[in-house]
Design an enzyme around this catalytic site. Sequence first.
Site, PDB file in Angstrom:
ATOM      1  N   LEU A  62       0.859  -1.179   0.000  1.00  0.00           N
ATOM      2  CA  LEU A  62       0.000   0.000   0.000  1.00  0.00           C
ATOM      3  C   LEU A  62       0.897   1.231   0.000  1.00  0.00           C
ATOM      4  CD1 LEU A  62      -2.825  -0.949   2.529  1.00  0.00           C
ATOM      5  CD2 LEU A  62      -3.020  -0.660   0.057  1.00  0.00           C
ATOM      6  N   SER A 119       1.281   5.582  -0.709  1.00  0.00           N
ATOM      7  CA  SER A 119       0.488   6.798  -0.549  1.00  0.00           C
ATOM      8  C   SER A 119       0.993   7.971  -1.363  1.00  0.00           C
ATOM      9  CB  SER A 119       0.490   7.200   0.926  1.00  0.00           C
ATOM     10  OG  SER A 119       1.822   7.535   1.330  1.00  0.00           O
ATOM     11  N   VAL A 148       7.031   9.677   1.328  1.00  0.00           N
ATOM     12  CA  VAL A 148       8.381   9.109   1.369  1.00  0.00           C
ATOM     13  C   VAL A 148       8.414   7.763   2.096  1.00  0.00           C
ATOM     14  CG1 VAL A 148       9.040  10.330   3.482  1.00  0.00           C
ATOM     15  CG2 VAL A 148      10.802   9.638   1.843  1.00  0.00           C
ATOM     16  N   SER A 192       6.193   5.142   2.357  1.00  0.00           N
ATOM     17  CA  SER A 192       5.825   3.967   1.563  1.00  0.00           C
ATOM     18  C   SER A 192       6.760   3.783   0.376  1.00  0.00           C
ATOM     19  CB  SER A 192       4.369   4.060   1.099  1.00  0.00           C
ATOM     20  OG  SER A 192       4.124   5.234   0.360  1.00  0.00           O
ATOM     21  N   CYS A 250     -10.003   3.893  10.197  1.00  0.00           N
ATOM     22  CA  CYS A 250      -9.600   3.762   8.798  1.00  0.00           C
ATOM     23  C   CYS A 250      -8.690   2.554   8.613  1.00  0.00           C
ATOM     24  CB  CYS A 250      -8.893   5.039   8.357  1.00  0.00           C
ATOM     25  SG  CYS A 250      -8.368   5.026   6.643  1.00  0.00           S
ATOM     26  N   GLY A 288       3.668   1.453   5.062  1.00  0.00           N
ATOM     27  CA  GLY A 288       4.694   2.347   5.591  1.00  0.00           C
ATOM     28  C   GLY A 288       4.470   2.753   7.035  1.00  0.00           C
ATOM     29  N   CYS A 338      -6.778  10.548   8.002  1.00  0.00           N
ATOM     30  CA  CYS A 338      -6.567   9.543   6.964  1.00  0.00           C
ATOM     31  C   CYS A 338      -7.440   9.804   5.741  1.00  0.00           C
ATOM     32  CB  CYS A 338      -6.900   8.176   7.572  1.00  0.00           C
ATOM     33  SG  CYS A 338      -6.893   6.801   6.442  1.00  0.00           S
TER      34      CYS A 338
END
Length: 372
Positions: free
Chosen positions: A11, A13, A16, A18, A101, A124, A197
């Site tokens: 996953l 996003s 930095v 992830s 979330c 991450g 989120c």
Amino acid sequence: MNTDSQTTAVLISGGVDSAVVVHRLVEQGLPLHLFYIRIGLDNGEGDCSADEDIEMCTLIARRYGLPFDVVSLHQEYWDNVMDYALRTVKAGLTPNPDIMCNSIIKFGYFEERWGHNFLQTATGHYASTLFDAEGRKWLATAVDPVKDQTDFLARISGKQLSHLIFPLGELPKARVREIAVEAHLPNAFRKDSQGICFLGKINYNDFIRRHLGEKPGPIVEIESGRILGQHRGYWFHTIGQRKGLGLSGGPWFVVRKDIENNTIFVSRGYDTEKQYGRILHLSEMHFITCDPWGEAASAPEGVSVNFKNRHMPNFLSGRIRRVENMPGEYILTSDVDVQGIAPGQFTALYDTEHKVCFGSGIITGGNASAII
């Protein structure tokens, strides 16, 4: 979309953290498939910040020659996470949408529809896992206490945890940035995202105002009963809040909310005892792997525990015991004064060395002293 039981779903996003997860797993030789969960705005329109995120994710995927898919969980997010947040706020409580979330969207719907087809799912988050002598997997804290996010993961299930890996758990944030720079990642200097989120850069108060409107009422000094000003709605304020009250001569802290009469009570000074308490009544207790205490928690003295009642780098210590004849309810007695105990907040619970996160309970607005 191709699925592979030997491939790791990641996953990402656009940030930095992830991106460094992808870099590290590629270095380890793992086959990867990247995913971005897209959530639109509450008016059903697209989100410009999400477009920027997706563009960055696409660059990362191309950099490493990896498959990348954007998946939508828009309706599921608004029907579950934000509906919960708005209901909780309207009830005068303090929600934590990020916790919900993670358990409902990232590791709930995503895992059920896509993630389960892969060997494992990587994120991450700053967290770790460990196995005990019986082979059970536990959620463990990250080495960076400031970035540790186990409190945001304290509502996931054991089944969800069994499929997750957290490659950043052993790294301090500063080292993650260094890796990104060394690897010349396109987002190496991109700022960390802030806020709720998936809501991106949206202003939280503007979001609440759009859905719940305004409901002016008095701000009252709790000691004297003196009206100091006016608020625009109790749902804009939470217990322990200092900023945003618009009062002079402070500091002023929100210490109580009277929902029925739409009144906010405040107290002045950093050391006012009205801000603090030592007893937290927890309900809806949730254990990730299993109940770590068993019958020991039913003893009058309870068991020793570390905890966090909000996102912060330090852990508090205390004792917790199960409330007799009240399933899922516990009394947590802190060893030190706790600032801003807000009903509706989650309290994450840890072992005494704060290495393992057991799960979490929800702070109630009940009179805990009546059942001690």
